[in-house]
Design a protein around this motif. Structure first.
Motif, short mmCIF file in Angstrom:
data_model
loop_
_atom_site.label_atom_id
_atom_site.label_comp_id
_atom_site.label_asym_id
_atom_site.label_seq_id
_atom_site.Cartn_x
_atom_site.Cartn_y
_atom_site.Cartn_z
N ASP A 1 -22.57 -55.20 18.13
CA ASP A 1 -23.90 -54.45 18.25
C ASP A 1 -25.07 -55.54 18.77
O ASP A 1 -24.66 -56.80 18.77
CB ASP A 1 -24.29 -54.39 16.77
N PRO A 2 -26.22 -55.04 19.14
CA PRO A 2 -26.80 -55.79 20.07
C PRO A 2 -27.65 -56.61 19.05
O PRO A 2 -27.97 -56.50 17.87
CB PRO A 2 -27.83 -54.85 20.52
N ALA A 3 -27.78 -58.07 19.50
CA ALA A 3 -28.47 -58.96 18.86
C ALA A 3 -30.03 -58.60 18.18
O ALA A 3 -30.47 -58.77 17.03
CB ALA A 3 -28.63 -60.33 19.53
N SER A 4 -30.47 -57.77 19.03
CA SER A 4 -31.77 -56.95 18.86
C SER A 4 -31.76 -56.18 17.42
O SER A 4 -32.91 -56.07 17.03
CB SER A 4 -32.47 -56.14 20.06
N GLN A 5 -30.69 -55.61 17.25
CA GLN A 5 -30.44 -54.85 15.74
C GLN A 5 -30.23 -55.45 14.59
O GLN A 5 -30.29 -55.19 13.37
CB GLN A 5 -29.62 -53.67 15.97
N MET A 6 -30.15 -56.86 14.69
CA MET A 6 -29.68 -57.95 13.68
C MET A 6 -30.64 -57.83 12.33
O MET A 6 -30.23 -57.79 11.22
CB MET A 6 -29.21 -59.27 14.06
N ASP A 7 -32.05 -58.01 12.55
CA ASP A 7 -32.78 -58.00 11.52
C ASP A 7 -32.81 -56.60 10.78
O ASP A 7 -32.86 -56.58 9.49
CB ASP A 7 -34.27 -58.06 12.20
N ASN A 8 -32.81 -55.58 11.61
CA ASN A 8 -32.83 -54.11 10.93
C ASN A 8 -31.60 -54.09 10.11
O ASN A 8 -31.54 -53.75 8.80
CB ASN A 8 -32.60 -53.16 12.02
N PHE A 9 -30.60 -54.71 10.53
CA PHE A 9 -29.35 -54.48 9.79
C PHE A 9 -29.36 -55.33 8.50
O PHE A 9 -28.99 -54.83 7.65
CB PHE A 9 -27.94 -54.84 10.48
N LEU A 10 -29.93 -56.68 8.64
CA LEU A 10 -29.76 -57.56 7.43
C LEU A 10 -30.63 -56.89 6.46
O LEU A 10 -30.58 -56.97 5.08
CB LEU A 10 -30.47 -58.82 7.93
N ALA A 11 -32.13 -56.23 6.75
CA ALA A 11 -32.82 -55.51 5.92
C ALA A 11 -32.10 -54.64 5.00
O ALA A 11 -32.28 -54.63 3.88
CB ALA A 11 -34.30 -55.10 6.47
N PHE A 12 -31.39 -53.78 6.06
CA PHE A 12 -30.76 -52.64 5.04
C PHE A 12 -29.54 -53.14 4.28
O PHE A 12 -29.52 -52.60 2.99
CB PHE A 12 -29.94 -51.73 6.49
N ALA A 13 -28.76 -54.11 4.71
CA ALA A 13 -27.67 -54.57 4.11
C ALA A 13 -27.88 -55.41 2.60
O ALA A 13 -27.17 -55.43 1.77
CB ALA A 13 -26.55 -55.28 4.87
N LYS A 14 -29.12 -55.92 2.70
CA LYS A 14 -29.75 -56.71 1.44
C LYS A 14 -29.97 -55.64 0.45
O LYS A 14 -29.90 -55.90 -0.83
CB LYS A 14 -30.82 -57.39 1.69
#
Ligand code: NAI
Length: 342
Positions: A158-171
């Protein structure tokens, strides 16, 4: 069935909206009759563009609409198991986005429900099987063009640009973890191409770019090595930190040749020549890379309903891919080799 297939969709998010637009305007013999989302703004935004007779904020209410023939599920993964079973019990044909459920037990419950409604079409959204390149690779393997397939290597990044969104979701939510969430399509493709079920797996990974992944016991990048029952091999790399964009790459090595798909995930034919050299832009996400596959799988679902047959991709494919995904997760968490089956 001569009339148009009337479909109700639940979920109008990132992927649901794309599916809904396909159903509303790009699939022959299909009418998008109902939309359902818990977010009223999503419903009104969609209705501004498309003429849909029925809309709901409550899924159970949509299921009471007996004008519908089929339900299309694109809600968050945690709802799939319950929503699939309810739709089947209400007599509808069902398409569900992957996964069948968040847990293996849920996937097995769905399989039992599908098997107890054999006259209703059930289709799981393993859309890569309907991507032109992946479908062509399957034909070439079946045709013997690479001899016997012995190893599959898959990258799902997945693009690095989506990492913050993913972390917020996964937390805040249980995502299933890197291998179940990201590698599930690759695990399905591997079973499909190698023609065998997984026997054992060894998976490793870590937080690398962001330590928050370690805190939620997930991996930012991980790798799994699988032995299949027919002694073929699989290597699966999954990651959430791809600098250049969305990178889905597959290689199948056979005894007489090999096939590669998506080695450079180039977005189109353009090469920009400037002070950076010869620059090719890459895909920035799944909607762009798999646009054709999402449409083709939906066309196949409607054809199956009209022709009274089941699609090639089955509920068992969903269960077995989930079983392997859980084994990858267990191996990553325990640092042990895990037997998927004896
Ligand atoms: P999203 O979070 O963007 O959208 C979810 C939608 O469901 C929203 O419209 C939301 O309002 C609605 N919703 C939430 N709870 C609901 C409920 N109880 N009843 C009715 N509607 C409800 O999610 P996204 O990214 O579109 O993913 C949806 C599903 O698609 C997930 O299960 C995901 O795993 C799958 N997916 C599959 C991909 C593929 O390549 N096949 C790619 C991306 C997602």
């Amino acid at each position: 069935m001569a009339k148009k297939v009337k479909v109700g969709i639940v979920g109008l998010g990132r992927l649901g909206r794309q599916h809904a637009e396909n159903l509303a305007s790009r699939v022959p013999n299909c009418e998008l009759s109902a939309i359902c989302s818990v977010v009223e703004d999503e419903i009104s935004a969609f209705k501004e563009k498309w003429d849909v007779p029925f809309s709901y904020t409550n899924y159970d209410e949509m299921l009471r609409n007996k004008d519908l023939d089929a339900i299309f599920i694109a809600s968050p993964s945690g709802f799939h198991c319950d929503q699939i079973i309810k739709a089947l019990d209400a007599g509808f044909h069902v398409f569900s986005e992957k996964p069948l459920g968040l847990y293996l037990e849920e996937a097995e419950q769905v399989m039992a429900a599908v098997e107890s409604h054999p006259d209703q079409v059930f289709m799981l959204g393993f859309m890569r099987r309907y991507d032109r390149s992946y479908a062509d690779a399957k034909r070439k393997i079946v045709n013997g063009d690479i001899g016997e397939p012995i190893l599959i290597r898959c990258y799902g990044l997945d693009p690095a640009s989506q990492m913050d969104n993913f972390l917020a979701f996964a937390k805040a939510n249980y995502s299933g973890g890197l291998f179940l969430d990201m590698s599930i399509h690759d695990l399905d493709l591997a079973r499909w191409y190698m023609g065998s079920e997984a026997q054992e797996v060894w998976a490793i990974g870590g937080g690398y770019a962001r330590q928050e992944f370690d805190e939620i016991k997930d991996a930012e990048t991980g790798a799994a090595m699988v032995r299949f029952e027919n002694n073929t091999m699989g290597i699966f790399v999954a990651g959430r930190n791809s600098a250049h964009g969305y990178h889905i790459e597959t290689e199948i090595i056979g005894t007489k040749g090999s096939i590669r798909i998506g080695t450079v995930p180039e977005r189109n034919q353009i090469v920009l020549f400037n002070e950076n050299g010869a620059v090719k832009k890459c895909y920035d996400g799944f909607l762009e890379r798999f646009e054709q596959a999402y449409l083709s799988e939906t066309e196949e679902f409607i054809h199956c309903i009209m022709e009274g047959r089941q699609p090639e991709v089955t509920v068992r494919d969903g269960v077995e891919s989930t079983r392997l995904g859980y084994a990858c997760k267990q191996s990553f968490e325990t640092r042990q080799l895990v037997k998927v089956r004896e």
